[in-house]
Design an enzyme around this catalytic site. Sequence first.
Site, short mmCIF file in Angstrom:
data_model
loop_
_atom_site.label_atom_id
_atom_site.label_comp_id
_atom_site.label_asym_id
_atom_site.label_seq_id
_atom_site.Cartn_x
_atom_site.Cartn_y
_atom_site.Cartn_z
N TYR A 48 33.23 60.09 89.69
CA TYR A 48 33.93 60.27 88.55
C TYR A 48 33.39 59.05 87.67
O TYR A 48 33.68 57.90 87.98
CB TYR A 48 35.37 59.73 88.68
CG TYR A 48 36.07 60.99 89.60
CD1 TYR A 48 35.50 62.08 89.85
CD2 TYR A 48 37.36 60.95 90.12
CE1 TYR A 48 35.94 63.13 90.60
CE2 TYR A 48 37.93 62.06 90.88
CZ TYR A 48 37.15 63.12 91.11
OH TYR A 48 37.83 63.85 91.92
N PRO B 115 46.40 71.43 89.67
CA PRO B 115 47.61 72.14 90.27
C PRO B 115 48.09 72.65 88.85
O PRO B 115 49.20 73.62 88.87
CB PRO B 115 48.66 71.33 90.60
CG PRO B 115 48.51 69.83 90.03
CD PRO B 115 46.94 69.92 90.20
N LEU B 116 47.52 72.49 87.56
CA LEU B 116 48.03 72.86 86.24
C LEU B 116 47.03 73.84 85.79
O LEU B 116 46.82 74.14 84.66
CB LEU B 116 48.36 72.10 85.15
CG LEU B 116 49.63 70.89 85.67
CD1 LEU B 116 49.61 69.85 84.71
CD2 LEU B 116 50.91 71.94 86.07
N GLY B 117 46.02 74.25 86.96
CA GLY B 117 44.95 75.28 86.24
C GLY B 117 43.95 74.65 85.31
O GLY B 117 43.80 75.37 84.38
N ARG B 118 43.65 73.47 85.61
CA ARG B 118 42.77 72.61 84.55
C ARG B 118 43.29 72.89 82.93
O ARG B 118 42.64 72.89 82.20
CB ARG B 118 41.45 73.17 84.59
CG ARG B 118 40.67 73.06 85.88
CD ARG B 118 39.26 73.52 85.69
NE ARG B 118 38.68 73.53 87.06
CZ ARG B 118 38.22 72.46 87.83
NH1 ARG B 118 38.46 71.34 87.24
NH2 ARG B 118 37.76 72.57 89.11
N PHE C 100 45.62 75.02 81.96
CA PHE C 100 45.51 76.31 81.52
C PHE C 100 47.07 76.94 81.67
O PHE C 100 47.68 77.48 80.93
CB PHE C 100 44.81 77.38 82.36
CG PHE C 100 44.72 78.85 82.00
CD1 PHE C 100 43.72 79.20 80.84
CD2 PHE C 100 45.40 79.86 82.73
CE1 PHE C 100 43.83 80.56 80.22
CE2 PHE C 100 45.22 80.98 82.12
CZ PHE C 100 44.57 81.39 80.95
N HIS D 148 33.56 64.22 99.90
CA HIS D 148 34.10 65.03 98.67
C HIS D 148 33.50 66.33 98.78
O HIS D 148 34.18 67.23 98.38
CB HIS D 148 33.29 64.30 97.50
CG HIS D 148 34.07 64.52 96.16
ND1 HIS D 148 33.80 63.69 95.09
CD2 HIS D 148 34.92 65.46 95.82
CE1 HIS D 148 34.73 64.03 94.22
NE2 HIS D 148 35.23 65.44 94.50
#
Length: 325
Positions: free
Chosen positions: A52, A201-204, A206, A121
């Site tokens: 990252y 968990p938020l769909g990137r 979306f 990873h």
Amino acid sequence: MSEIIWSKDIHIGLGCMGMSQWYGSTNDMESSATILEALEQGVRYLDTAEVYGPYTNEELIGKTLLGRRQDAFIATKFGFPMIKSDGTQIPPDSSAANIRKSVENSLTRLKTDYIDLLYQHRIDPNIPIEDVVGTMSELVCEGKVRYIGLCEVGVDTLRRAHATHPLTAVQAEYSIWERNLEHDVIPVAAELGISVVAFCPLGRGFLTSNSPVPDMLDNQDFRRLDPRFEHGNYLRNQIFVDVVKKHASKLNITPAQLALAWIMAQKHHIVPIPGTKRRTYLRENIASRQISLSSEELKAFDKELDSLSVSGDRYNSAMKKYIDR
């Protein structure tokens, strides 16, 4: 397993990747404030990786946690394919020498002498998983790592790895629109006593009130490479947003809160780690811990979800070859 993070009292973590890359512009000051507020609100799991940035996310966390190391549970990762400055790619490397080098460098950047949870990873097709976990196990014995886990692996790899040294967690994408873990990985992890950590968990983004529009995304935004965000797929996938918004409105909560509460209401204990670089979204996400969905609400919601299918793969072909499922 960890009495800190993997107990039934821990429900949510903080994904830190977007603080340093992939999701548009960054602001270290706001990101640090977000991390510190998460700690104050009892969200101790901080998810990072050497790739990252690369490297700068671990440095950000290290600086932010000066004097607060004991308040955080740091999860980091090694072995992701990297892109050099000239554009060429470095393949995953899970050799014993590189694992040790990566851990030493992560410890330096994080300004700590131990990593709470170390993940591989991505799989390295050239190194048997038993050898990878064997090296990670040595690091546990040496006190440099407390617990170990794997990312994006299938059940065969999971079982072989766990037989070599007990795994604490398996991390993978899981959300309302990405449920591929449900038929094998989640039940096998539950059988083995391994926690599932759900990234994206938020769909990137979306499945939120501010669902991103592909054409409006920053040129550096990773979602421009996500097949689910390609124009035709994006339009077809809007049905997921519509269903989430409809049910969230009935419950007087935000779509993001419903998406997170839904994960935390699943049969097996799953820890979502929504990523954010802003305190305002952190507060929204944390509030999902207080939402309890009734069996009737879940049944009605799941009935609609089960009738939907996602349009587009979750990775392009270059990235899919490193997924062990």
